[in-house]
Enzyme design. Structure first.
Site, PDB file in Angstrom:
ATOM      1  N   GLU A   1       0.842  -1.208   0.000  1.00 34.94           N
ATOM      2  CA  GLU A   1       0.000   0.000   0.000  1.00 34.94           C
ATOM      3  C   GLU A   1       0.874   1.255   0.000  1.00 34.94           C
ATOM      4  OE1 GLU A   1      -2.738   1.339  -0.309  1.00 34.94           O
ATOM      5  OE2 GLU A   1      -4.419   0.319   0.635  1.00 34.94           O
ATOM      6  N   ASP A   2       0.320   2.341  -0.495  1.00 34.31           N
ATOM      7  CA  ASP A   2       1.032   3.613  -0.396  1.00 34.31           C
ATOM      8  C   ASP A   2       0.897   4.199   1.007  1.00 34.31           C
ATOM      9  OD1 ASP A   2      -1.698   4.115  -0.696  1.00 34.31           O
ATOM     10  OD2 ASP A   2      -1.458   5.673  -2.215  1.00 34.31           O
TER      11      ASP A   2
ATOM     12  N   ASP B   1      -1.379  10.703  -4.977  1.00 31.20           N
ATOM     13  CA  ASP B   1      -1.954  11.778  -5.781  1.00 31.20           C
ATOM     14  C   ASP B   1      -2.979  12.603  -5.012  1.00 31.20           C
ATOM     15  OD1 ASP B   1      -3.967   9.714  -5.654  1.00 31.20           O
ATOM     16  OD2 ASP B   1      -4.997  10.759  -7.277  1.00 31.20           O
TER      17      ASP B   1
ATOM     18  N   ASP C   1      -4.666   5.094   6.020  1.00 30.89           N
ATOM     19  CA  ASP C   1      -5.250   6.296   6.603  1.00 30.89           C
ATOM     20  C   ASP C   1      -6.363   5.870   7.566  1.00 30.89           C
ATOM     21  OD1 ASP C   1      -5.705   9.113   6.769  1.00 30.89           O
ATOM     22  OD2 ASP C   1      -7.165   9.027   5.163  1.00 30.89           O
TER      23      ASP C   1
ATOM     24  N   ARG D   1       1.408  12.956  -8.651  1.00 29.11           N
ATOM     25  CA  ARG D   1       1.968  11.631  -8.369  1.00 29.11           C
ATOM     26  C   ARG D   1       3.480  11.619  -8.510  1.00 29.11           C
ATOM     27  NH1 ARG D   1      -1.950   7.689  -7.578  1.00 29.11           N
ATOM     28  NH2 ARG D   1      -3.771   7.856  -8.896  1.00 29.11           N
TER      29      ARG D   1
ATOM     30  N   LYS E   1      -0.794   6.710   8.736  1.00 31.23           N
ATOM     31  CA  LYS E   1      -1.337   7.863   9.482  1.00 31.23           C
ATOM     32  C   LYS E   1      -2.203   7.327  10.614  1.00 31.23           C
ATOM     33  CE  LYS E   1      -2.690  10.630   5.746  1.00 31.23           C
ATOM     34  NZ  LYS E   1      -3.572  11.631   5.112  1.00 31.23           N
TER      35      LYS E   1
ATOM     36  N   PHE F   1      -2.106  15.680   4.515  1.00 30.95           N
ATOM     37  CA  PHE F   1      -2.287  15.072   3.206  1.00 30.95           C
ATOM     38  C   PHE F   1      -0.986  15.188   2.426  1.00 30.95           C
ATOM     39  CE2 PHE F   1      -3.888  14.257  -1.016  1.00 30.95           C
ATOM     40  CZ  PHE F   1      -4.807  13.250  -0.767  1.00 30.95           C
TER      41      PHE F   1
END
Ligand code: IMP
Length: 161
Positions: free
Chosen positions: A95-96, A155, A99, A161, A127, A148
């Site tokens: 995963e990036d 993105d 959240d 990106r 996060k 963010f």
């Protein structure tokens, strides 16, 4: 977004990805690892992490969508499914960022019913302050505060990106 500041620089990311690759291989031992990248945000991390893990590493991609602008809609849907079965394989979800955790919760449920030998999760960013569901994240690149972030694959409505 009027201004973009460097939050984590390229050198720090590269060094951390190298550490994660070594740690992941040490933890798994000598088994093939199927990295499943979550489209689209993970693609840059995924391509670097795959190359940082020594030995037999395979890949697949799952597309999910839950975000509009900077807010999760909370409704996760598959936009692109895996092209191969994962039964009996050691899956590493890449995963990036985690959240709220809603995307990962959905992914873990979706993958677990396909009977992999194991499922672990690697996320470039975490996060924790935003979490609404408790999800396991085995490998975290960087825990960050509630802000963010964009770049290195992440993105804002397809930009940055
Ligand atoms: P979650 O379901 O709320 O955990 O959100 C997971 C997904 O939301 C990530 O895979 C990202 O695609 C997106 N996301 C969450 N926070 C950010 C951010 O700070 N920048 C860019 N994308 C984000």
């Amino acid at each position: 977004m009027s201004q973009v500041d460097v939050f984590i620089n390229a050198e720090r990311i590269a060094a951390r990805v190298a550490e994660l690759g070594t740690q992941i291989r040490a933890d798994y031992g000598d088994v093939p690892i199927l990295c499943i990248g979550v489209l689209k945000g993970s693609i840059v991390f995924m391509s670097d992490l795959m190359r940082a893990i020594p030995g037999d590493v395979r890949c697949g991609f799952l597309g999910v969508s839950s975000y509009a602008g900077t807010e999760s809609t909370g409704i996760v849907r598959i936009t692109h499914d895996l092209k191969q079965p994962i039964e009996g394989q050691h899956v590493l979800v890449v995963e990036d960022i985690v959240d709220t955790g809603l995307t990962l919760e959905f992914l873990l449920k979706t993958l677990t019913v396909r009977n992999p030998a194991s499922v672990r999760v690697a996320s470039l960013l975490d996060k924790p302050a935003r979490r609404v569901v408790d999800v396991p994240v085995d490998y975290i690149g960087f825990p960050i505060e509630d802000r963010f972030v964009v770049g290195y694959g992440l993105d804002l409505d397809e930009k940055f990106r």
